[in-house]
Write a protein that holds these residues in place. Structure first.
Motif, mmCIF file in Angstrom:
data_model
loop_
_atom_site.group_PDB
_atom_site.id
_atom_site.type_symbol
_atom_site.label_atom_id
_atom_site.label_comp_id
_atom_site.label_asym_id
_atom_site.label_seq_id
_atom_site.Cartn_x
_atom_site.Cartn_y
_atom_site.Cartn_z
ATOM 1 N N ASN A 523 -75.614 -63.534 -0.627
ATOM 2 C CA ASN A 523 -75.812 -62.157 -1.080
ATOM 3 C C ASN A 523 -77.264 -61.848 -1.432
ATOM 4 O OD1 ASN A 523 -73.060 -61.454 -0.849
ATOM 5 N ND2 ASN A 523 -72.643 -62.443 -2.841
ATOM 6 N N GLY A 524 -78.187 -62.710 -1.029
ATOM 7 C CA GLY A 524 -79.593 -62.436 -1.286
ATOM 8 C C GLY A 524 -80.022 -62.790 -2.702
ATOM 9 N N THR A 525 -81.295 -62.456 -3.003
ATOM 10 C CA THR A 525 -81.901 -62.830 -4.287
ATOM 11 C C THR A 525 -82.727 -61.664 -4.803
ATOM 12 O OG1 THR A 525 -82.051 -65.127 -3.562
ATOM 13 C CG2 THR A 525 -83.373 -64.513 -5.477
ATOM 14 N N VAL A 526 -82.717 -61.499 -6.134
ATOM 15 C CA VAL A 526 -83.514 -60.467 -6.789
ATOM 16 C C VAL A 526 -84.351 -61.134 -7.881
ATOM 17 C CG1 VAL A 526 -83.511 -58.331 -8.110
ATOM 18 C CG2 VAL A 526 -81.774 -58.701 -6.333
ATOM 19 N N PHE A 527 -85.671 -60.944 -7.785
ATOM 20 C CA PHE A 527 -86.583 -61.404 -8.831
ATOM 21 C C PHE A 527 -87.018 -60.194 -9.637
ATOM 22 C CE2 PHE A 527 -86.973 -64.919 -5.890
ATOM 23 C CZ PHE A 527 -87.064 -66.024 -6.725
ATOM 24 N N THR A 528 -86.931 -60.307 -10.963
ATOM 25 C CA THR A 528 -87.322 -59.215 -11.853
ATOM 26 C C THR A 528 -88.445 -59.694 -12.762
ATOM 27 O OG1 THR A 528 -85.051 -58.371 -11.850
ATOM 28 C CG2 THR A 528 -86.525 -57.578 -13.583
#
Length: 544
Positions: A523-528
């Protein structure tokens, strides 16, 4: 300009020692020779006088005067006395000056002793005095001892004659010269021993100085001092007692040392950090050890100096990690710009060749349509970036990454809800390149092999923080990777990798920010990334 040739050390030592020895030995030889000559003359005078007195008191001489003995009768007696005393001549006179006894060695002149001078025996005859006198020239003169012969007639005493004992001065001077010759021989031997000793001393000193002359040592010292002071790294050298022997200006500035005199001071009295002192005094070498020192991160390297297996000192060097980090960031920035420009050049070169092909084929309509389409795309990109994001640093980074994504056939978009005013001054370009550049590059790598690779960027500065989100539609991360992804050196892409995200975390923390990652397999990756608009120095984080 007068040129002075440097004089070798052994020549200086030999010249100085030789001159001093020559002066001292000459002075001592003169003084001893003078004292010896005076003593020899004094001894000769005493011997002459004592011999004359002894002869005048001898019973044989007394009886000879009473019996009116002849010259021949006195000769045997006086000859025996002369030989025992070592005199050249012994003469016995009566009151009238007539010789009644005489003994001479073979070298004496008999004509000189036929009669006695009135001046020689006057005091002895008249006053009964015993004395010493000199006659003749200085070199060929006579040292004469004179003593009266006094007879005791019971009722009275009467001077009946005089005894003279002669010692030639040339004999006395010969003895003096013999003594002086011995003294000179001894002085010469001492002088030779002194020269040999000074030669050995000079040789030993040259060995200790590795064959270098003093002017060469001073030149090396000046060059060493100039090199140490010009080196950007801080350098400290200590002996085995912990006393500082060398410290350059960079070390004083880096370690914030305000004392003027630090040489021959103990390191504990100069450096306030016990941990740093422990590193310097370590018996083993330390390589690239990071240390927090007065709100700075410094990199420490130490190397003990050993001689015959025994530690005799330590040399330590210090570097400011901040400066190294700035240099690395600058290199990363240049490399990043180079890669982005190369990507843009590659993409536009390909499109220019297509336009050139259309023109050469006479298909101007298709060429114009391609130019218009590219112009529309660039206008949309500019509108997307420049209308919503007004910070020039972020704009430059995103434009470069857009060209790179276009080259890799990745759809790179900026969220329509994004908004960003110019960043505050405490957020410079270098940390942004590290943070955004590494996160976007990782996102581009994560979508490789996807059917429709896509990376999106969102930023907002509403509220007290600046929030950036970078999302991709890659394969995502499992829980183990998600927990270890920020560890330095951890990577599944091969060796010498795994530093990008660690650097990102360090830069984010240096700005007192925070970073989060959200991912699930498939499902992908999110960096915050969350960066505060205002930063308090006492809350600033260090490290990673």
């Amino acid at each position: 300009m007068k040129i002075r040739w440097p004089v070798p050390l052994h020549t200086k030592i030999l010249g100085l020692v030789g001159t001093l020895l020559l002066l001292v030995i000459s002075l001592i030889t003169f003084m001893v020779g003078y004292m010896e000559s005076r003593e020899d003359v004094s001894n000769a005078e005493s011997l002459a006088l004592q011999t004359a007195k002894t002869i005048s008191y001898m019973p044989g001489v007394q009886d000879a005067f009473r019996s009116r003995a002849t010259l021949e009768e006195m000769k045997q007696l006086t000859e025996q006395i002369r030989e025992e005393a070592g005199a050249s001549t012994i003469t016995i006179f009566d009151r009238s000056g007539r010789i009644i006894g005489m003994a001479q060695d073979e070298t004496a002149s008999k004509e000189e002793y036929v009669t006695a001078s009135g001046d020689e025996v006057y005091k002895a005859v008249v006053f009964g005095s015993s004395y010493v006198m000199e006659t003749g020239s200085r070199k060929e003169g006579i040292l004469k001892g004179v003593a009266p012969v006094t007879l005791d007639y019971h009722d009275y005493k009467k001077v009946e004659g005089v005894v003279t004992v002669d010692f030639p001065k040339n004999v006395i001077y010969s003895e003096i010269l013999a003594d002086i010759y011995k003294i000179i021989l001894a002085a010469g031997l001492v002088f030779l021993l002194g020269i040999v000793g000074s030669f050995l001393l000079a040789k030993s000193i040259r060995k200790d100085t590795l064959g270098l002359e003093p002017f060469e040592i001073s030149s090396l010292y000046r060059e060493r001092d100039a090199v140490l002071q010009s080196v950007k790294e801080g350098i400290i050298a200590t002996d085995h007692h912990g006393m500082i022997t060398t410290m350059n200006i960079s070390a004083k500035d880096l370690l914030d040392i305000r004392r003027e005199e630090v040489i021959e001071q103990h390191i504990l009295d100069v450096l306030p950090s016990e941990e740093l002192v422990t590193m310097i005094q370590s018996p083993t070498k330390i390589v690239n050890k990071e240390l927090e020192y007065k709100e700075k991160i410094i990199i420490v390297n130490t190397r003990p100096i050993k001689e015959n297996g025994r530690k005799t000192g330590t040399v330590a060097s210090f570097r400011d990690k901040t400066e190294i980090k700035k240099m690395v960031d600058a290199l990363s920035e240049v490399r990043q710009y180079s890669e982005d420009l190369r990507a843009q050049a590659h993409e536009f070169t390909g499109k220019l060749y297509v336009i050139l092909g259309f023109i050469q084929l006479g298909k101007t309509k298709e060429a114009i349509e391609l130019i218009q389409r590219e112009a529309n795309i660039q206008e949309q990109v500019s509108e997307m970036f420049f209308s919503q994001i007004r910070d020039e640093k972020v704009q430059a980074i995103l434009l470069g990454k857009y060209a790179k994504a276009s080259e890799k056939k990745i759809r790179f978009t900026v969220d329509e809800e994004s908004s960003l005013a110019p960043l505050p001054e405490h957020i410079p370009l270098s940390p942004l390149i590290v943070i955004l550049g590494n996160l976007l590059n990782n996102a581009f790598d994560a979508v490789k092999g996807c059917v429709a690779p896509e990376v999106s960027f969102f930023v907002t500065d509403l509220g007290n923080d600046i929030i950036c989100e970078i999302a991709d539609n890659g394969n995502g991360l499992d829980k183990d990777m998600e927990a270890r992804i920020f560890h330095r050196g951890y990577s599944k892409k091969g060796t010498n990798r795994g530093y990008g995200l660690a650097n990102v975390k360090e830069e984010v923390y240096s700005l007192n920010g925070a970073i989060e990652v959200s991912s699930s397999p498939g499902n992908g990756t999110v960096f915050t990334v969350i960066l505060p608009k205002e930063i308090q120095e006492h809350n600033k984080r260090i490290g990673g």
